[in-house]
Design a protein around this motif. Structure first.
Motif, PDB file in Angstrom:
ATOM      1  N   GLY A  13      -3.159  54.728 -53.992  1.00  0.00           N
ATOM      2  CA  GLY A  13      -2.633  55.852 -54.660  1.00  0.00           C
ATOM      3  C   GLY A  13      -2.795  57.034 -53.667  1.00  0.00           C
ATOM      4  N   ILE A  14      -2.196  58.201 -53.959  1.00  0.00           N
ATOM      5  CA  ILE A  14      -2.078  59.434 -53.134  1.00  0.00           C
ATOM      6  C   ILE A  14      -2.131  60.499 -54.076  1.00  0.00           C
ATOM      7  CG2 ILE A  14      -0.718  60.932 -51.508  1.00  0.00           C
ATOM      8  CD1 ILE A  14       0.128  58.423 -50.065  1.00  0.00           C
ATOM      9  N   GLN A  15      -2.596  61.562 -53.919  1.00  0.00           N
ATOM     10  CA  GLN A  15      -2.725  62.582 -54.745  1.00  0.00           C
ATOM     11  C   GLN A  15      -1.235  63.402 -54.555  1.00  0.00           C
ATOM     12  OE1 GLN A  15      -5.850  65.072 -55.854  1.00  0.00           O
ATOM     13  NE2 GLN A  15      -7.344  63.860 -54.359  1.00  0.00           N
ATOM     14  N   PRO A  16      -0.740  63.859 -55.619  1.00  0.00           N
ATOM     15  CA  PRO A  16       0.414  64.795 -55.467  1.00  0.00           C
ATOM     16  C   PRO A  16       0.007  66.269 -55.382  1.00  0.00           C
ATOM     17  CG  PRO A  16       0.322  63.971 -57.552  1.00  0.00           C
ATOM     18  CD  PRO A  16      -0.896  63.512 -57.024  1.00  0.00           C
ATOM     19  N   SER A  17      -0.722  66.685 -54.471  1.00  0.00           N
ATOM     20  CA  SER A  17      -1.101  68.006 -54.539  1.00  0.00           C
ATOM     21  C   SER A  17      -0.809  68.608 -53.330  1.00  0.00           C
ATOM     22  CB  SER A  17      -2.878  67.780 -54.360  1.00  0.00           C
ATOM     23  OG  SER A  17      -3.335  67.068 -53.755  1.00  0.00           O
ATOM     24  N   GLY A  18       0.513  68.371 -52.946  1.00  0.00           N
ATOM     25  CA  GLY A  18       1.393  69.126 -51.938  1.00  0.00           C
ATOM     26  C   GLY A  18       0.831  68.748 -50.833  1.00  0.00           C
ATOM     27  N   ASN A  19       1.710  69.282 -49.678  1.00  0.00           N
ATOM     28  CA  ASN A  19       1.525  69.022 -48.121  1.00  0.00           C
ATOM     29  C   ASN A  19       0.961  67.655 -47.570  1.00  0.00           C
ATOM     30  OD1 ASN A  19       1.672  71.863 -47.792  1.00  0.00           O
ATOM     31  ND2 ASN A  19      -0.451  72.377 -47.748  1.00  0.00           N
ATOM     32  N   LEU A  20       2.047  66.829 -48.207  1.00  0.00           N
ATOM     33  CA  LEU A  20       1.998  65.381 -47.563  1.00  0.00           C
ATOM     34  C   LEU A  20       1.923  65.392 -46.053  1.00  0.00           C
ATOM     35  CD1 LEU A  20       1.855  62.335 -48.626  1.00  0.00           C
ATOM     36  CD2 LEU A  20       4.229  62.589 -48.147  1.00  0.00           C
ATOM     37  N   HIS A  21       0.848  64.876 -45.278  1.00  0.00           N
ATOM     38  CA  HIS A  21       0.746  65.338 -43.777  1.00  0.00           C
ATOM     39  C   HIS A  21       0.893  63.840 -43.043  1.00  0.00           C
ATOM     40  CE1 HIS A  21      -3.464  64.311 -44.138  1.00  0.00           C
ATOM     41  NE2 HIS A  21      -3.759  65.372 -45.214  1.00  0.00           N
ATOM     42  N   LEU A  22       0.829  64.130 -41.785  1.00  0.00           N
ATOM     43  CA  LEU A  22       0.744  62.825 -40.803  1.00  0.00           C
ATOM     44  C   LEU A  22      -0.583  61.868 -41.077  1.00  0.00           C
ATOM     45  CD1 LEU A  22       1.967  61.797 -38.395  1.00  0.00           C
ATOM     46  CD2 LEU A  22       0.624  63.145 -36.946  1.00  0.00           C
TER      47      LEU A  22
END
Ligand code: TYM
Length: 342
Positions: A13-22
């Motif tokens: 999982g990944i948190q949808p808290s903005g700024n998905l980054h490299l």
């Protein structure tokens, strides 16, 4: 007690808290894509319940969840092949987390370095959710009986806790019900560092936007951030040993290796002896080549949010085919009246 055979199943999982980054891309998302295939069932989740452990603007959270879904698909997750959904649409995650709150010990949670880092000196003012967070994370994984969890290095301790919770639950109730999950922390970029400081992790919360490459950055911005990345004055070494005590150099080489699917040794065989003045444009070109199509596709997908919502709803429906029976069986094991036999 017989050894249960668990279906090979990947969850992450990944948190949808903005700024998905490299860092998210190389440490997690790209590896999620690589694990899609006949060998595994793959289940990938936008963990929106995790995101609210610190306050989120509701409109931003909705936008970030859809954007993250677009990011998963643009990076190569096929929503037919993988189960792709947002956590809050599958209530069994939170229900199992409650059971695990009663299994996990206070001392275990207090040892979590991410809790200590995030709550800082102001623990009394942190949310109870932030403290209990790793128990929800264990539930995310174990509600699928997931056997393998690909993550970046910073999640290692949470996965050890997940194993401890599974072991304690199985012991407490004399069952062999939850699998002892394997963390999959592999590749050249399990810990991508800030472009401004090789001792700090690349992070969505770093106040400096120059410290990270966002998955929504355009080609010029990506190239500029790499050009301005902190380095040292020496030429690149020809072997990995030469990166010792050179955190910024190591970070850029790791990024190059992960983006090009080469090992660090293979990269150094190619670029050893070059100055950063020559290496940075090579890295910028590679990064733009690999990342620009993703950001372009994300923007295109965000043009049809109804379609994204449909994909998430369908993913949640498929997820519940797994989670409903696992929760029912858990309730039955624990002794809840009304838990149906499945
Ligand atoms: P999150 O949302 O902070 O990060 C998502 C994924 O990206 C990885 N990552 C990195 N990898 C390399 N270098 C970096 N600088 C970097 N920054 C982030 C993280 O290791 C992670 O794999 N608790 C999790 C989300 C979660 C989860 C789960 C993960 C909730 N439930 C169940 C796996 C299984 C988190 O906050 O990740």
């Amino acid at each position: 007690m017989t050894e249960t055979q668990f279906t090979p199943r990947v969850f992450s999982g990944i948190q949808p808290s903005g700024n998905l980054h490299l860092g998210n891309y190389l440490g997690a998302l790209k590896r999620f894509v690589d694990m899609q295939g006949p060998e595994w069932e793959t289940v990938y989740c936008m963990v929106d319940l995790h995101a609210i452990t610190t306050w989120q603007d509701p409109a931003d959270l909705m936008h970030s969840t859809r954007e993250l879904c677009a990011g998963f698909i643009a990076a190569g997750i096929d929503p037919e092949q993988s189960i792709l959904f947002n956590q809050s649409q599958v209530p069994e995650h939170a229900q199992l987390a409650w059971v695990f709150n009663c299994v996990a010990r206070m001392g275990w949670m207090q040892r979590m370095t991410q809790w200590k880092d995030k709550a800082g000196k102001n623990q009394q003012n942190a949310s109870l959710g932030l403290f209990a967070y790793p128990s929800l994370m264990a539930a995310d994984i174990l509600i699928y009986h997931a056997t393998h969890v690909p993550v970046g290095d910073d999640q290692k301790q949470h996965l050890e806790l997940t194993r401890d919770i599974a072991i304690k639950f199985n012991n407490d109730f004399g069952v062999d019900f939850f699998p002892i999950t394997e963390p999959v922390i592999e590749g050249a970029a399990t810990r991508v560092m800030s472009l401004r400081d090789g001792a700090k992790k690349m992070s969505k919360s770093d106040p400096s936007d120059m410290s990270r490459i966002n998955m929504t950055d355009d080609a010029d911005t990506i190239a500029k951030k790499i050009r301005k990345a902190k380095t040292d004055p020496d030429a690149l070494p020809s072997e990995a040993d030469g990166l010792e005590n050179r955190p910024e150099a190591r970070n850029l080489v790791n990024i190059y290796a992960a983006l090009s699917d080469l090992t660090v040794d293979q990269v150094l065989a190619e670029v050893g002896g070059k100055q950063f003045g020559e290496f940075k444009p090579m890295l910028a070109e590679l990064a733009v080549e690999k990342l620009s199509p993703i950001s372009t596709e994300m923007a295109r997908l965000m043009g049809d949010q109804a379609e994204i919502d449909k994909i998430l709803a369908r993913g949640a429906e498929r997820a519940r085919e797994v989670t409903v029976p696992v929760l029912q069986r858990t309730y039955e094991i624990v002794g809840m009246v009304g838990a149906k036999q499945v």
